[in-house]
Enzyme design. Structure first.
Site, short mmCIF file in Angstrom:
data_model
loop_
_atom_site.label_atom_id
_atom_site.label_comp_id
_atom_site.label_asym_id
_atom_site.label_seq_id
_atom_site.Cartn_x
_atom_site.Cartn_y
_atom_site.Cartn_z
N ASN A 136 0.92 -1.07 0.02
CA ASN A 136 -0.08 -0.13 0.00
C ASN A 136 0.84 1.25 -0.15
OD1 ASN A 136 -1.91 1.94 0.24
ND2 ASN A 136 -2.76 1.13 2.09
N ASP A 150 10.30 3.03 0.14
CA ASP A 150 9.04 2.67 0.87
C ASP A 150 9.08 1.36 1.82
OD1 ASP A 150 6.65 2.98 2.24
OD2 ASP A 150 5.62 2.96 0.32
#
Lengths: 420, 308
Positions: free
Chosen positions: A277, A304
């Protein structure tokens, strides 16, 4: 300790040696000599396409320390970062407890002080990332928080966001936003589209991101201040950011390396390492991302990095946690598939832009400077294996990929790290 | 013996048209068998099958169990209404424990999408998907196709409309795949909040008006409204649903043709179907149940014969 970089092409727009192939001598972490001399050293680094640039910087990584040290801690995260060529990284506040007090900011700073990769803590905007009461941001800033964010949550309440953007202006603070309307994306497992329909998986529509980007920009226009949108994953969001930039708003954004490399059709394998996500988007979206990268709307590329242990991933798809690790592979992923993006632009996205956005001074490659550099071979072909992962967690779908370009070593704070 | 192109039955998506026809033809033979006075054949003697159900089920589990017994397989059953993870044991551990007792095939129902696919990567036993979350329910789609074929002689060219909660329905998705592979035209009809946004990309027609959809189709496959699987409200009330999306006799009588009514069960009488439709000559609901056993026998028989 004396290190020689033999015939290394210097890629540093701030250096007098930009695009020149030189020998570089580094003694005890300091750049002593750059030239065409013949000299030996304790350690000699050479490679057919040896290049050196200012140390790379990751603008979005979760370290999980404190709270989930079995997944990652500061030691393993900085090792993974160094292995991926990063001399600097931020750590997001979504720890347990949430990074929202002075002592936690200092914990991160102290624990990472003797690590080769500098860790810059991002503190929470609201207490427990709940979006209700704002944290003591001035004090956190003074303690060393480099920016503020609610991690993987947007700031729910529009008025709290408004006050935050105002309050941050007292010290020119930066807000990092994860844009997602969690009501619209509730229970979503992957990008909403043809593939999610075929798989019967509930979608995470791009709409959920766009709504928040649009709202936050409206509020930014009202309050002033600055926003950085983290890991943006919708062409429409980039379009909104483009308009805001043109208008003169102080806004920047980044994208994950995985969103540039992978698309949602891969989810048909139900590989939980692909459950992330922001989710992998469609092939058309990936094409659009590259064009926004090319025209400069996307400021930075991030890992990320989100470590998850085997127990959180080797599960039924909907029960698995979101996230993949990325510190070790960001450069190689993007360099392998970089389409028509020049290397220099790519380096801007992973070295200069993150520091520019955070207001950190840029290291420069010239004599007399303390070395904060990444040494890499932009052409070397290699296979990414589990052994290349320095993180405690191994949740990446890139194992087995044939990469082009490899970070070989980093030098920072008088320390060096060399990949085997 | 002809073979399927797959080792497991994870979903209709993985099957070829030939696979589906082979299953339907084989099911035809088994249907003849189970209507004999002696209903049992020795085909799967010495094969042990575990029916593992992590979600409540009555008819699917009974249908599988009966199919297995008619084929002379040894059968064990495991059911747990909650996910095994909540009990502290992973799915993989649960299944490996069962397999350690020398089980050859697994029939599994699970609330997680892709769970049989996940298992297939980690275990050696053959797997039949008896429903995975909102993804697929392949044997239901096969028995539905069998029932249509039985009635019309072929599936090709037939117009089939699936009514109701398409968004949460594994029956709908498997039916769409099976019917399209067999050459039928497929429409979906229901409140727009219960239709996936990208459903048109599957070459499926979309109709929001119940009457128009009924006028279009030869076969109406009416789905159960799955209130238990809806954690988010998709429509205001069952009352409004039954008023505007419930199929009743006067509606069917107003059409100038006969259509066939199917339902995967269990029926919410008075909600998606009125009793005078469910029990009418239009309805083939009990034929579906009967065919279910024959189709599942065919699937188990063909997979058991598949080589590694």
């Amino acid at each position: 300790m004396k290190i020689l970089l033999k015939s290394a092409e210097i890629i540093d727009k701030n250096s007098p040696y930009h695009f020149q192939k030189k020998n570089i001598i580094i003694v005890d972490g300091k750049i002593e000599k750059i030239g065409d001399f013949d000299e030996t050293a304790d350690i000699v680094l050479e490679s057919p396409d040896l290049k050196v640039s200012p140390g790379w910087f990751d603008l979005r990584a979760s370290i999980k320390d404190p709270g989930s040290e079995h997944k990652e801690d500061i030691h393993s995260a900085t090792k993974a970062a160094a292995s991926g060529g990063f001399t600097g990284m931020v750590c997001m506040p979504n720890t347990k407890p949430v990074l929202q007090t002075k002592d936690l900011v200092e914990y991160i700073s102290n624990r990472s002080a003797n690590k080769i990769t500098s860790v810059y803590p991002v503190a929470a905007v609201t207490i427990d990332n709940k979006g209700e009461e704002i944290t003591e941001m001035i004090d956190l800033h003074k303690a060393g928080a480099i920016a503020f964010s609610d991690g993987n949550k947007p700031i729910w309440h529009s008025d709290v966001l408004l006050k935050t953007l105002q309050y941050l202006q007292s010290f020119d603070g930066l807000l990092l936003v994860h844009a997602e309307d969690k009501y619209v994306s509730m229970y979503g497992q992957m990008n909403e589209g043809l593939t999610s329909t075929l798989l019967g998986l509930k979608g995470l529509p791009k709409l959920a991101e766009e709504i928040i980007v649009e709202r936050d920009l409206r509020i930014l226009r009202y309050t002033g201040g600055k926003i950085h949108f983290s890991h943006v994953s919708s062409p429409r969001s980039f379009e909104l950011i483009k308009e805001a930039k043109a208008e003169g708003l102080n806004v920047t954004c980044d994208i994950t390396a995985y969103n540039l490399a992978l698309d949602d059709t891969l989810l048909a394998s139900f590989d939980t390492n692909l459950k992330v996500n922001p989710p992998l988007r469609s092939k058309e979206d990936v094409d659009a991302f590259w064009s926004y990268l090319k025209n400069g709307i996307i400021d930075a590329i991030v890992s990320d990095h989100n470590p998850q242990d085997e127990e959180s991933k080797n599960l039924e798809f909907d029960l698995a946690e979101f996230g993949m690790i990325g510190l070790e592979s960001v450069f190689s992923i993007v360099n392998t598939i970089k389409r028509d993006i020049p290397l220099e632009t790519l380096l801007d996205k992973i070295a200069y832009a993150p520091r520019r956005i955070l207001g950190i001074s840029q290291p420069v490659i010239k004599e007399g400077e303390l070395a904060e550099i990444t040494i890499f071979d932009s052409e070397r072909e290699w296979e990414f294996t589990k052994d290349d992962i320095k993180s405690k967690s191994k949740n990446t779908p890139f194992v087995g990929w044939k990469f082009k370009g490899k970070p070989l070593a980093v030098i920072n704070k008088g320390m060096y790290f060399i990949n085997n | 013996m002809q073979h399927l192109s797959v080792k497991h039955l994870l979903g209709i998506k993985d099957l070829t048209r030939e696979d589906i026809n082979l299953i339907l033809d084989t099911a035809g033979n088994f249907k003849e068998v189970i209507n004999r006075p002696i209903k049992k054949v020795p085909s799967l003697r010495d094969i042990t099958i575990a029916n593992i159900f992590f979600e409540n089920s009555t008819r699917t589990r009974l249908s599988f169990e009966l199919a297995e017994k008619r084929l002379s397989a040894d059968v064990i059953n495991f059911s747990s209404s909650s996910s095994s993870v909540k009990k502290g044991e992973t799915l993989l551990d649960t299944v490996n424990n069962i397999l350690a007792m020398k089980v050859d095939m697994i029939v599994m129902r699970h609330s997680s999408v892709g769970s049989p696919h996940y298992l297939s990567k980690h275990i050696k036993a053959k797997i039949v998907n008896a429903g995975d979350g909102t993804h697929e329910h392949p044997t239901q789609a096969l028995l539905d196709a069998f029932t249509i074929k039985e009635k019309f002689g072929h599936v090709e060219g037939k117009k089939v409309c699936i009514f109701g909660d398409i968004l949460h329905s594994r029956v709908a998705l498997s039916n769409i795949f099976a019917l399209q592979k067999l050459g039928a035209e497929v429409m979906v009809c229901g409140p727009i909040t219960l239709l996936p946004k990208y459903i048109k990309d599957l070459n499926v027609k979309v109709e929001l008006d119940l009457k128009k959809a009924l006028e279009w189709c030869d076969v109406a496959n009416v789905l159960r409204i799955q209130l238990e699987r809806q954690t988010i409200k998709y429509f205001p009330s069952l009352r409004e649903y039954s008023l505007y999306y419930g199929i009743n006799k006067s509606l069917l009588d107003s059409l100038n043709k006969e259509i066939m009514i199917m339902h995967p069960g269990p029926i919410n009488r008075g909600v998606e179907l009125s009793s005078d439709v469910a029990d009418s000559h239009h309805s083939v609901i009990l034929n579906q149940v009967e065919n279910g056993v024959a189709v599942r026998m065919a699937v188990l028989y063909l997979l058991a014969g598949a080589t590694e």
